[in-house]
Design an enzyme around this catalytic site. Structure first.
Site, PDB file in Angstrom:
ATOM      1  N   SER A   4       0.869  -1.452  -0.080  1.00 13.95           N
ATOM      2  CA  SER A   4       0.078  -0.098   0.000  1.00 13.95           C
ATOM      3  C   SER A   4       0.912   1.190  -0.141  1.00 13.95           C
ATOM      4  CB  SER A   4      -0.698   0.064   1.205  1.00 13.95           C
ATOM      5  OG  SER A   4      -1.970  -0.658   0.930  1.00 13.95           O
ATOM      6  N   LYS A  56       0.488   3.744  -2.867  1.00 15.99           N
ATOM      7  CA  LYS A  56      -0.668   4.576  -2.933  1.00 15.99           C
ATOM      8  C   LYS A  56      -0.046   5.933  -2.957  1.00 15.99           C
ATOM      9  CE  LYS A  56      -3.828   1.025  -1.391  1.00 15.99           C
ATOM     10  NZ  LYS A  56      -4.408   0.197  -0.313  1.00 15.99           N
ATOM     11  N   TYR A  99      -3.302  -1.581 -10.028  1.00 10.65           N
ATOM     12  CA  TYR A  99      -2.913  -1.435  -8.644  1.00 10.65           C
ATOM     13  C   TYR A  99      -2.324  -2.556  -8.226  1.00 10.65           C
ATOM     14  CZ  TYR A  99      -4.446  -1.963  -3.816  1.00 10.65           C
ATOM     15  OH  TYR A  99      -4.502  -2.018  -2.661  1.00 10.65           O
ATOM     16  N   TYR A 102      -4.602   3.767   8.213  1.00  6.43           N
ATOM     17  CA  TYR A 102      -5.704   3.370   8.132  1.00  6.43           C
ATOM     18  C   TYR A 102      -6.568   3.630   9.315  1.00  6.43           C
ATOM     19  CZ  TYR A 102      -3.364   0.409   4.825  1.00  6.43           C
ATOM     20  OH  TYR A 102      -2.286  -0.078   3.922  1.00  6.43           O
ATOM     21  N   VAL A 113       1.110  -3.790   3.767  1.00  7.25           N
ATOM     22  CA  VAL A 113       1.082  -5.293   4.406  1.00  7.25           C
ATOM     23  C   VAL A 113       2.243  -6.013   4.087  1.00  7.25           C
ATOM     24  CG1 VAL A 113      -1.650  -5.513   4.632  1.00  7.25           C
ATOM     25  CG2 VAL A 113      -0.298  -6.167   2.438  1.00  7.25           C
TER      26      VAL A 113
HETATM   27  N1  GLN Z   1      -2.169  -5.355  -2.141  1.00  2.00           N
HETATM   28  C1  GLN Z   1      -2.719  -5.058  -0.835  1.00  2.00           C
HETATM   29  C2  GLN Z   1      -4.152  -5.278  -0.980  1.00  2.00           C
HETATM   30  O1  GLN Z   1      -5.030  -4.682  -1.792  1.00  2.00           O
HETATM   31  C3  GLN Z   1      -2.200  -3.913  -0.307  1.00  2.00           C
HETATM   32  C4  GLN Z   1      -2.724  -3.751   0.796  1.00  2.00           C
HETATM   33  C5  GLN Z   1      -2.029  -2.991   2.003  1.00  2.00           C
HETATM   34  O2  GLN Z   1      -0.623  -3.128   2.061  1.00  2.00           O
HETATM   35  N2  GLN Z   1      -2.643  -2.444   3.344  1.00  2.00           N
HETATM   36  O3  GLN Z   1      -4.768  -5.834  -0.255  1.00  2.00           O
END
Ligand code: GLN
Length: 310
Positions: free
Chosen positions: A69, A72, A193, A245, A263
């Site tokens: 993530s 992003k 993505y 988050y 993650v």
């Molecule tokens: N690729 C992961 C997902 O879409 C990214 C989520 C994350 O890093 N929180 O679930």
């Protein structure tokens, strides 16, 4: 930041690592992407790069892991540069959702746009804005330049693993399409993505990216402007309010450093106008944030006086 000698900074980093190691057993590696479940939870590293070019590294700093993530922030920056803030923020909001990163309830029930670009729904919508303007290879090149790391490539095994376990993100993408938020092909947005999430970085690449944001988009190495100051300001602010988050508020109070998690175990932390911090620690807390990484950042914030309001 507190003025310390090189030796003192190294000591603080070693101690941060020690503090972080203590909480690794309280977390778990992500398993919903099976490839991430194979990673050693005990890996841990921090890299700090300063505006003067000093680099401090401790622990597993050369280990590659997927950015997840944290990508992003890159996609948001590129979308702002290519599409402008009006188009971006007419598609995605800038409010914390208070929900998990892969939630869709708030989008389904309360809103006609994703709450912010740091959660999956917002990021998939941002990718759909990028698609008419930039290809994946363009995005890879942006990422390499922003991270000052030409070795970044896609981790094919993690990409394949996530693509074959992507029902939830597909559901989010179709919900976005049903609300007319995604106007391009749903699969294209999903693929871009997931590819962006699968780029493999090190704590050093993240520290370089954080420093670029800290310096308002001008490469501290070459003096070249890579991102506008306005875009950096927006990205950093949204990292502060939404980057962890549904743990963003508490993290802002306790640590006070704009940070984005992934993650894969990465953390990208921006000490404005001073430092970039990159962390790798794949054992995660219940919200999907590096459990040891958070403890290490709290320790660094206290010892080096890095809280935005310290
Ligand atoms: N690729 C992961 C997902 O879409 C990214 C989520 C994350 O890093 N929180 O679930």
């Amino acid at each position: 930041m507190k003025k310390l000698s090189e030796k003192e900074i190294k000591k603080v980093l070693e101690k941060a690592l020690e503090e972080g190691r203590k909480v690794i057993p309280d977390g778990h590696v992500a398993t919903y992407i099976p490839q991430l479940g194979l990673v050693d939870p005990n890996l841990l590293g921090i890299t700090i790069v300063t505006k003067d070019g000093d680099v401090y590294s401790v622990g597993d700093c050369d280990t590659r892991f997927t950015i997840q993530s944290i990508s992003k922030t890159i996609s948001l920056a590129v979308a702002l540069e290519l599409c402008g803030r009006e188009e971006v923020f007419s598609t995605v909001g800038m409010e914390p959702s208070g929900e998990a990163f892969n939630s869709m309830v708030e989008l389904d029930l309360n809103s006609n746009k994703p709450y912010n670009p740091m959660i999956n729904s917002g990021a998939i919508a941002v990718e759909s804005l990028i698609i008419p303007k930039a290809s994946f290879s363009d995005m890879l090149l942006y990422t390499k330049r922003f991270c000052d790391d030409m070795e970044i490539t896609i981790d094919d095994a993690t990409y394949a693993s996530e693509m074959s376990h992507s029902s939830r993100n597909r559901a989010i993408a179709y919900l976005l399409q049903s609300k007319d938020i995604i106007k391009t092909d749903v699969d294209d947005s999903m693929v871009l993505y997931t590819r962006m999430c699968s780029l493999s970085v090190t704590s050093r690449s993240l520290a370089n990216l954080a420093l670029l944001f800290a310096m308002g988009g001008v490469s501290p190495k070459t003096g070249e402007r890579l991102i506008s100051a306005e875009t950096c300001r927006i990205v950093k602010t949204i990292m502060m309010t939404c980057g962890m988050y549904d743990g963003s508020g508490e993290f802002a109070v306790e640590v006070g450093i704009p940070t984005k998690s992934g993650v894969g175990g990465g953390l990208l932390s921006v000490v404005d106008k001073e430092l970039g911090i990159g962390i790798y620690g794949p054992s995660l807390d219940a919200k999907g944030n590096s459990i040891a990484g958070k403890v290490m950042l709290k320790y660094l914030a206290d010892e080096l006086e890095l809280h935005l309001f310290s």
